[in-house]
Write a protein that holds these residues in place. Structure first.
Motif, PDB file in Angstrom:
ATOM      1  N   ILE A  37       0.701  -1.197   0.067  1.00 27.38           N
ATOM      2  CA  ILE A  37       0.014  -0.059  -0.229  1.00 27.38           C
ATOM      3  C   ILE A  37       0.897   1.202  -0.028  1.00 27.38           C
ATOM      4  CG2 ILE A  37      -1.882   1.192   1.323  1.00 27.38           C
ATOM      5  CD1 ILE A  37      -2.795  -1.499   2.470  1.00 27.38           C
ATOM      6  N   PRO A  84       1.723   5.615  -0.738  1.00 26.52           N
ATOM      7  CA  PRO A  84       1.164   7.143  -0.740  1.00 26.52           C
ATOM      8  C   PRO A  84       1.217   7.521  -1.880  1.00 26.52           C
ATOM      9  CG  PRO A  84       3.437   7.144  -0.058  1.00 26.52           C
ATOM     10  CD  PRO A  84       3.326   5.712  -0.322  1.00 26.52           C
ATOM     11  N   LYS A  93      -1.671  -1.392  -3.904  1.00 24.60           N
ATOM     12  CA  LYS A  93      -2.882  -0.628  -4.113  1.00 24.60           C
ATOM     13  C   LYS A  93      -2.167   0.786  -3.835  1.00 24.60           C
ATOM     14  CE  LYS A  93      -5.146   2.104  -1.457  1.00 24.60           C
ATOM     15  NZ  LYS A  93      -5.551   3.241  -2.309  1.00 24.60           N
ATOM     16  N   PRO A  94      -2.067   1.663  -5.186  1.00 27.52           N
ATOM     17  CA  PRO A  94      -1.638   2.964  -5.072  1.00 27.52           C
ATOM     18  C   PRO A  94      -2.592   3.854  -4.468  1.00 27.52           C
ATOM     19  CG  PRO A  94      -2.321   2.458  -7.174  1.00 27.52           C
ATOM     20  CD  PRO A  94      -2.552   1.173  -6.222  1.00 27.52           C
ATOM     21  N   THR A 114      -6.009  -5.396   4.004  1.00 27.11           N
ATOM     22  CA  THR A 114      -5.552  -5.611   5.378  1.00 27.11           C
ATOM     23  C   THR A 114      -6.002  -6.689   6.065  1.00 27.11           C
ATOM     24  OG1 THR A 114      -4.692  -3.204   4.926  1.00 27.11           O
ATOM     25  CG2 THR A 114      -4.579  -4.204   7.300  1.00 27.11           C
ATOM     26  N   PHE A 142       3.356  -1.109   4.166  1.00 25.18           N
ATOM     27  CA  PHE A 142       2.514   0.174   4.045  1.00 25.18           C
ATOM     28  C   PHE A 142       3.514   1.247   4.035  1.00 25.18           C
ATOM     29  CE2 PHE A 142       0.605   3.824   6.092  1.00 25.18           C
ATOM     30  CZ  PHE A 142      -0.627   3.739   5.466  1.00 25.18           C
ATOM     31  N   THR A 143       3.228   2.245   3.139  1.00 23.11           N
ATOM     32  CA  THR A 143       3.876   3.432   3.272  1.00 23.11           C
ATOM     33  C   THR A 143       2.748   4.599   3.235  1.00 23.11           C
ATOM     34  OG1 THR A 143       5.923   2.846   2.473  1.00 23.11           O
ATOM     35  CG2 THR A 143       5.618   5.046   2.434  1.00 23.11           C
ATOM     36  N   GLU A 173       4.130  16.824  11.272  1.00 22.14           N
ATOM     37  CA  GLU A 173       4.569  16.825  10.004  1.00 22.14           C
ATOM     38  C   GLU A 173       3.748  17.921   9.037  1.00 22.14           C
ATOM     39  OE1 GLU A 173       4.045  13.125   7.613  1.00 22.14           O
ATOM     40  OE2 GLU A 173       5.923  13.372   7.238  1.00 22.14           O
ATOM     41  N   LEU A 220      12.799   9.529  11.826  1.00 29.26           N
ATOM     42  CA  LEU A 220      12.997   8.760  10.316  1.00 29.26           C
ATOM     43  C   LEU A 220      14.255   9.173   9.717  1.00 29.26           C
ATOM     44  CD1 LEU A 220      11.607   7.157   8.163  1.00 29.26           C
ATOM     45  CD2 LEU A 220      10.875   9.023   6.950  1.00 29.26           C
TER      46      LEU A 220
HETATM   47  P1  NAD Z   1      -2.134   7.971   3.673  1.00 26.45           P
HETATM   48  O1  NAD Z   1      -1.849   7.186   5.057  1.00 26.45           O
HETATM   49  O2  NAD Z   1      -3.265   8.985   3.756  1.00 26.45           O
HETATM   50  O3  NAD Z   1      -2.393   6.989   2.491  1.00 26.45           O
HETATM   51  C1  NAD Z   1      -1.469   6.152   2.077  1.00 26.45           C
HETATM   52  C2  NAD Z   1      -1.974   4.840   1.541  1.00 26.45           C
HETATM   53  O4  NAD Z   1      -2.877   4.223   2.594  1.00 26.45           O
HETATM   54  C3  NAD Z   1      -2.983   5.364   0.507  1.00 26.45           C
HETATM   55  O5  NAD Z   1      -2.953   4.324  -0.588  1.00 26.45           O
HETATM   56  C4  NAD Z   1      -4.284   5.194   1.089  1.00 26.45           C
HETATM   57  O6  NAD Z   1      -5.553   4.981   0.225  1.00 26.45           O
HETATM   58  C5  NAD Z   1      -4.307   3.973   2.189  1.00 26.45           C
HETATM   59  N1  NAD Z   1      -5.073   3.863   3.228  1.00 26.45           N
HETATM   60  C6  NAD Z   1      -5.558   4.835   3.694  1.00 26.45           C
HETATM   61  N2  NAD Z   1      -6.309   4.588   4.848  1.00 26.45           N
HETATM   62  C7  NAD Z   1      -6.031   3.102   4.981  1.00 26.45           C
HETATM   63  C8  NAD Z   1      -6.694   1.977   5.729  1.00 26.45           C
HETATM   64  N3  NAD Z   1      -7.512   2.323   6.788  1.00 26.45           N
HETATM   65  N4  NAD Z   1      -6.365   0.902   5.402  1.00 26.45           N
HETATM   66  C9  NAD Z   1      -5.654   0.574   4.650  1.00 26.45           C
HETATM   67  N5  NAD Z   1      -5.027   1.416   3.699  1.00 26.45           N
HETATM   68  C10 NAD Z   1      -5.328   2.766   4.020  1.00 26.45           C
HETATM   69  O7  NAD Z   1      -0.819   8.608   3.389  1.00 26.45           O
HETATM   70  P2  NAD Z   1      -0.624   9.660   2.234  1.00 26.45           P
HETATM   71  O8  NAD Z   1      -1.117  11.132   2.709  1.00 26.45           O
HETATM   72  O9  NAD Z   1      -0.857   9.329   0.864  1.00 26.45           O
HETATM   73  O10 NAD Z   1       1.094   9.852   2.155  1.00 26.45           O
HETATM   74  C11 NAD Z   1       1.709  10.708   2.876  1.00 26.45           C
HETATM   75  C12 NAD Z   1       2.273  10.077   4.189  1.00 26.45           C
HETATM   76  O11 NAD Z   1       3.245   9.289   3.711  1.00 26.45           O
HETATM   77  C13 NAD Z   1       3.232  11.167   5.028  1.00 26.45           C
HETATM   78  O12 NAD Z   1       3.018  11.156   6.305  1.00 26.45           O
HETATM   79  C14 NAD Z   1       4.683  10.713   4.774  1.00 26.45           C
HETATM   80  O13 NAD Z   1       5.631  11.227   5.664  1.00 26.45           O
HETATM   81  C15 NAD Z   1       4.547   9.452   4.688  1.00 26.45           C
HETATM   82  N6  NAD Z   1       5.439   8.690   3.786  1.00 26.45           N
HETATM   83  C16 NAD Z   1       6.647   7.892   4.347  1.00 26.45           C
HETATM   84  C17 NAD Z   1       7.592   7.391   3.629  1.00 26.45           C
HETATM   85  C18 NAD Z   1       8.675   6.573   4.409  1.00 26.45           C
HETATM   86  O14 NAD Z   1       9.399   5.769   3.817  1.00 26.45           O
HETATM   87  N7  NAD Z   1       8.748   6.554   5.805  1.00 26.45           N
HETATM   88  C19 NAD Z   1       7.803   7.527   2.423  1.00 26.45           C
HETATM   89  C20 NAD Z   1       6.850   8.323   1.593  1.00 26.45           C
HETATM   90  C21 NAD Z   1       5.742   9.041   2.602  1.00 26.45           C
END
Ligand code: NAD
Length: 490
Positions: free
Chosen positions: A148, A150, A175-176, A216, A226-227, A381, A409
């Motif tokens: 999954i 982000p 799942k993008p 999940t 998951f990211t 953040e 991180l």
């Molecule tokens: P998000 O958590 O909103 O979404 C990420 C993914 O999870 C999406 O595909 C979304 O559809 C899915 N998702 C959302 N709710 C879910 C659930 N209940 N169950 C399963 N999947 C679910 O994050 P975002 O806004 O897309 O991304 C930004 C965040 O990602 C920031 O906090 C950033 O720091 C983090 N990030 C971390 C890294 C790393 O390597 N640590 C890298 C890139 C981004």
């Protein structure tokens, strides 16, 4: 408008509900394509396909060398199609084409790196202290993996997850993000040509609460990689715990970038800029807290402002653009909201501080000084081009401020003292410490977070272990069969 279907069991299909959603180019602020809206049923079908491909399909029976060869072909196809994949990412996400063109070469190298590991996964033969027994261990694929991702780096993050998973022999459902699905779907067009059997790589597009949550919760998913945000990560972790799934969570950050008075100032200025304005600050590793030693504070800030003012803002598809748009409308509102928070908390605005007139989703590169680490702007953040400058006295105070966050991180240290490099590298609670550099990356070294920044790692040799499980096999070739009521331990 162009339409993208999703890939389930080797077939390009629309969502079972028949719905679509639009995807936007953040530079033009216009929708440019529609994406199939997957449902929980579609997620279930994709998991069943991945499970079948693993248990009864050719992938599970294939030699590890043959799996590696398919991955190498896939890597070559990614390189061959790199330019058009990069352009799609720029169109859908607003990432700079200058960065994407390099990233696509890197993406191909990641797949090659892990492809080489596929046939080097070995078990062991532990010595057993009693005669008559032979014991060996097998390393087996963990099972079906849900990947999954982000919106901020869709292709890079999908590839970082699926490459070690495939090399380990797993099958995957990707799942993008609902904001940036197009590049992952274009990447999936290369799957068949590379020679992956049907069901080995599936992509289900849709929303987190539907498709993400269904993946999940699915009992046949063995691991969720998951990211995303800590909010999403927590939901995934809780859901995965219900049936003891393995997880890797790569979450947010509030990374300190620390400049000591013995640093090479010009280098540190560049490091501070790349830490916060690269990718318009939309990176988990953003050096969003700039800690500057008080003895050089004013002179450093002056040079920083001079360079920040030269940033070329504009069209991300032009090679010389340095700062592009914010990727999503909610994120744009969130960044502006945090600028207001910083102003209301009494931080001193030195640069930017609001929307930029380059387009609907542009935010000016923004710098605040006089930030106290207890302020929200220093603790939460932002994920945008907003820098908080915090003064410190000495090494001890720098360490205290750096670690005073729920995140862990990344971090940066700018100094010429060798003693200080090692002291700081040991003291900082973060998965990555950069010294006299920022944002250096390689698929050969592990990447992961401390504290609320995540669980587990990606990249490097250890990454493949997170997609494997160990089996211990005992063969009695001559020992007495013992008393069945007493376990013999020696
Ligand atoms: P998000 O958590 O909103 O979404 C990420 C993914 O999870 C999406 O595909 C979304 O559809 C899915 N998702 C959302 N709710 C879910 C659930 N209940 N169950 C399963 N999947 C679910 O994050 P975002 O806004 O897309 O991304 C930004 C965040 O990602 C920031 O906090 C950033 O720091 C983090 N990030 C971390 C890294 C790393 O390597 N640590 C890298 C890139 C981004």
């Amino acid at each position: 408008m162009q339409h993208y279907q999703m890939l389930i069991d080797g077939q390009w299909v629309d969502g079972s509900g028949g719905d679509r959603f639009e995807t936007m180019n953040p530079f033009t602020a216009k929708s440019w394509a529609t994406i199939a809206k997957g449902t929980a049923d579609d997620a279930g079908r994709a998991v069943e396909a991945a499970h079948k491909a693993l248990k009864t399909g050719p992938w599970g029976k294939m030699s590890a060398s043959a799996r590696g060869a398919i991955m190498r072909k896939f890597a070559d196809l990614l390189a061959e199609h790199g330019q058009s994949l990069a352009e799609t990412e720029t169109r859908d996400n607003g990432k700079l084409i200058a960065e994407m063109s390099l990233q696509l070469r890197y993406v191909s190298q990641i797949v090659h790196y892990f492809a080489g590991m596929a046939d080097k996964i070995e078990g062991s033969v532990p010595p057993i202290e009693r005669p008559g027994y032979f014991n060996y261990t097998r390393r087996e694929p963990i099972g079906v993996v849900a990947a999954i991702t982000p919106w901020n780096s869709p292709l890079l993050l999908a590839i970082s997850k699926i490459s070690p998973a495939l090399a380990a022999g797993c099958t995957v459902v990707i799942k993008p993000s609902e904001f940036t699905s197009a590049s992952t779907l274009e990447m999936a067009r290369l799957v068949k040509e590379a020679g992956f059997p049907d069901g080995v790589i599936n992509v289900v597009t849709g929303f987190g609460q539907d498709v993400g949550a269904a993946l999940t919760a699915h009992p046949k998913v063995a691991k969720v990689s998951f990211t995303g945000s800590d909010y999403g990560g927590r939901a995934v972790y809780q859901a995965a715990a219900r049936d003891f799934k393995s997880v890797t969570l790569e979450l947010g950050g509030k990374s300190p970038n620390i400049v000591f008075d013995d640093a090479v100032i010009e280098d540190a200025v560049k490091g501070a800029i790349s830490g916060i304005f690269a990718a318009s600050g939309q990176t988990c590793i953003a050096g969003s807290r700039l800690l500057v030693q008080e003895s050089i504070h004013d002179q450093f800030v002056e040079k920083l402002l001079a360079m920040a003012r030269t940033a070329r803002i504009g069209d991300p598809s032009k090679m010389d653009t340095e700062v592009g748009p914010v990727t999503t409308p909610p994120q744009y509102q969130k960044v502006l909201g945090y600028i207001d928070v910083a102003k209301n908390e009494g931080a001193e605005l030195l640069l930017g501080g609001g929307p930029s007139d380059f387009g609907e989703y542009f935010v000016q590169p923004t710098i605040f000084s006089g930030v106290n680490n207890k302020m929200r702007i220093a603790q939460e953040e932002v994920f945008g081009p907003v820098l908080s400058i915090i003064k410190f006295k000495d090494e001890a105070e720098a360490i205290e401020i750096a670690n005073d966050t729920i995140y862990g991180l990344a971090s940066g240290v700018w100094t010429q003292s060798i003693k200080r490099m090692f002291t700081m590298a040991n003291a900082i609670e973060a998965g990555t410490v950069w010294v006299n550099t920022y944002r250096a990356a390689s698929y050969t070294t592990p990447f992961g977070g401390y504290k609320h920044s995540g669980i587990g790692i990606e990249n490097g040799l250890p990454a493949i272990q997170t997609f494997l499980k160990s089996k211990s096999v005992w063969i009695n070739f001559g020992a007495d069969v013992p008393n069945p009521f007493v376990m013999r331990l020696s």
